[in-house]
Design an enzyme around this catalytic site. Sequence first.
Site, PDB file in Angstrom:
ATOM      1  CG  ASN A  14      -1.958  -1.189   1.329  1.00 17.32           C
ATOM      2  OD1 ASN A  14      -2.498  -1.920   0.429  1.00 17.32           O
ATOM      3  ND2 ASN A  14      -2.015  -1.482   2.582  1.00 17.32           N
ATOM      4  CG  ASP A  16       1.039   2.974   4.950  1.00 14.75           C
ATOM      5  OD1 ASP A  16      -0.098   2.459   3.913  1.00 14.75           O
ATOM      6  OD2 ASP A  16       2.569   2.634   5.868  1.00 14.75           O
ATOM      7  CG  ASN A  46       5.197  -2.473   5.860  1.00 14.89           C
ATOM      8  OD1 ASN A  46       5.234  -1.415   5.290  1.00 14.89           O
ATOM      9  ND2 ASN A  46       4.033  -2.118   6.828  1.00 14.89           N
ATOM     10  CG  ASN A 182      -2.788  -7.930  17.626  1.00 15.45           C
ATOM     11  OD1 ASN A 182      -4.002  -8.941  17.586  1.00 15.45           O
ATOM     12  ND2 ASN A 182      -2.921  -7.080  16.875  1.00 15.45           N
ATOM     13  CG  LEU A 212       1.209 -10.373  24.814  1.00 20.66           C
ATOM     14  CD1 LEU A 212       1.605 -10.905  25.749  1.00 20.66           C
ATOM     15  CD2 LEU A 212       0.034 -10.080  24.882  1.00 20.66           C
ATOM     16  N   GLY A 213       2.665  -5.701  22.720  1.00 22.38           N
ATOM     17  CA  GLY A 213       3.214  -4.561  22.524  1.00 22.38           C
ATOM     18  C   GLY A 213       4.224  -4.473  24.001  1.00 22.38           C
ATOM     19  CG  ASP A 237       4.206   5.992  13.059  1.00 23.68           C
ATOM     20  OD1 ASP A 237       3.361   5.170  13.480  1.00 23.68           O
ATOM     21  OD2 ASP A 237       4.554   5.637  12.298  1.00 23.68           O
ATOM     22  CG  ASP A 243       3.850  -5.347   9.248  1.00 19.08           C
ATOM     23  OD1 ASP A 243       2.889  -5.517   9.250  1.00 19.08           O
ATOM     24  OD2 ASP A 243       3.325  -3.986   8.664  1.00 19.08           O
TER      25      ASP A 243
HETATM   26  O1  RIB Z   1       1.341  -2.604   9.205  1.00 17.11           O
HETATM   27  C1  RIB Z   1       1.074  -1.434   9.353  1.00 17.11           C
HETATM   28  C2  RIB Z   1      -0.036  -1.290   7.765  1.00 17.11           C
HETATM   29  O2  RIB Z   1      -0.686  -1.535   7.670  1.00 17.11           O
HETATM   30  C3  RIB Z   1       0.420  -0.102   6.900  1.00 17.11           C
HETATM   31  O3  RIB Z   1       1.966   0.112   6.039  1.00 17.11           O
HETATM   32  C4  RIB Z   1      -1.043   0.157   6.360  1.00 17.11           C
HETATM   33  O4  RIB Z   1      -0.985  -0.109   4.916  1.00 17.11           O
HETATM   34  C5  RIB Z   1      -1.281  -1.590   6.479  1.00 17.11           C
HETATM   35  O5  RIB Z   1      -1.308  -1.748   5.145  1.00 17.11           O
END
Ligand code: RIB
Length: 301
Positions: A14, A16, A46, A182, A212-213, A237, A243
């Site tokens: 994608n 973003d 990713n 998750n 679990l963050g 962020d 990923d």
């Molecule tokens: O996991 C993060 C991703 O989720 C973002 O990059 C977005 O594109 C969505 O696929």
Amino acid sequence: MTFRSSILVAGSANLDFVVRAPHIPAPGETVLGGEFRTFPGGKGANQAVACARAGGAPTRMLLALGDDAFALPIEESLRAAGVALDIRRSDRATGTAFICVSDEGENAITVAPGANSALRPQDLPSLDGIGHLLLQLETPLDSVAAYARAARGTGASVVLNAAPAQTLPPALLEDVDVLIVNEGELAAIAGAGESIEANLGRIDVPCVIVTLGENGCLARIGTETLKQPAFAVEVVDTTGAGDTFCGALVAALARGATMPAALREASAASALACTRMGAQSSIPTRAEVEAFLRGKALEIA
Ligand code: RIB
């Protein structure tokens, strides 16, 4: 002779569209955010970048893109990371994701799948030399299941990151060697269990890992459970952190690392990804992960 060592990631890509805001808007609310930016993203892409930056095994990716300008930065980012590409060109628009990142670094994401929906079972390239197939759920489920079945047939290890959350057909889980989820994704698959440990035990996959963050991650391998604490960092962020975990874990396993070592490396990579903006832009190299881990205590139970 072909060596069975490469990683194939089959999944989404994608562009973003990201804006930071003081908080993520509630339904019906408008918030004034900061500067708008675009970043290459998509869970599949990713994870492919994370595999390639973690090193250890050549990484390929099967993806579908539109014939449009949004595809270009995605291709550039993947190629720059060293990912070899099998692109199916679609007449739909390249996938896009609309992301609001709060000042605490948390995010809310809406994906318009576009070309990602065009990835079909018959698009899978040859699995010759593929030791690990890494899948997610942003492309059609029948294609994901077909790829897992084909890889199982060749003896490749199938790793599924079951994101975004959805219920899964039991036949797909039968073909999975390592499942990464998750907490929400775990509940979608295992149901509302009494505890995370109990839910891990209810899934009939040889290895299930739940992230679990800030509480790290738990892995159930057969009847054994491993715990990897999270590494503390200044969060900017969290987009792409999960990923990064998946890609770094698979790269470490492909390199021959033990599961405890792979979990530690994946957790460190994922922590570093939280310290920078964007998805692929935030994924660290193996050298950065090694430097970060130097001097850190070995904490695994
Ligand atoms: O996991 C993060 C991703 O989720 C973002 O990059 C977005 O594109 C969505 O696929």
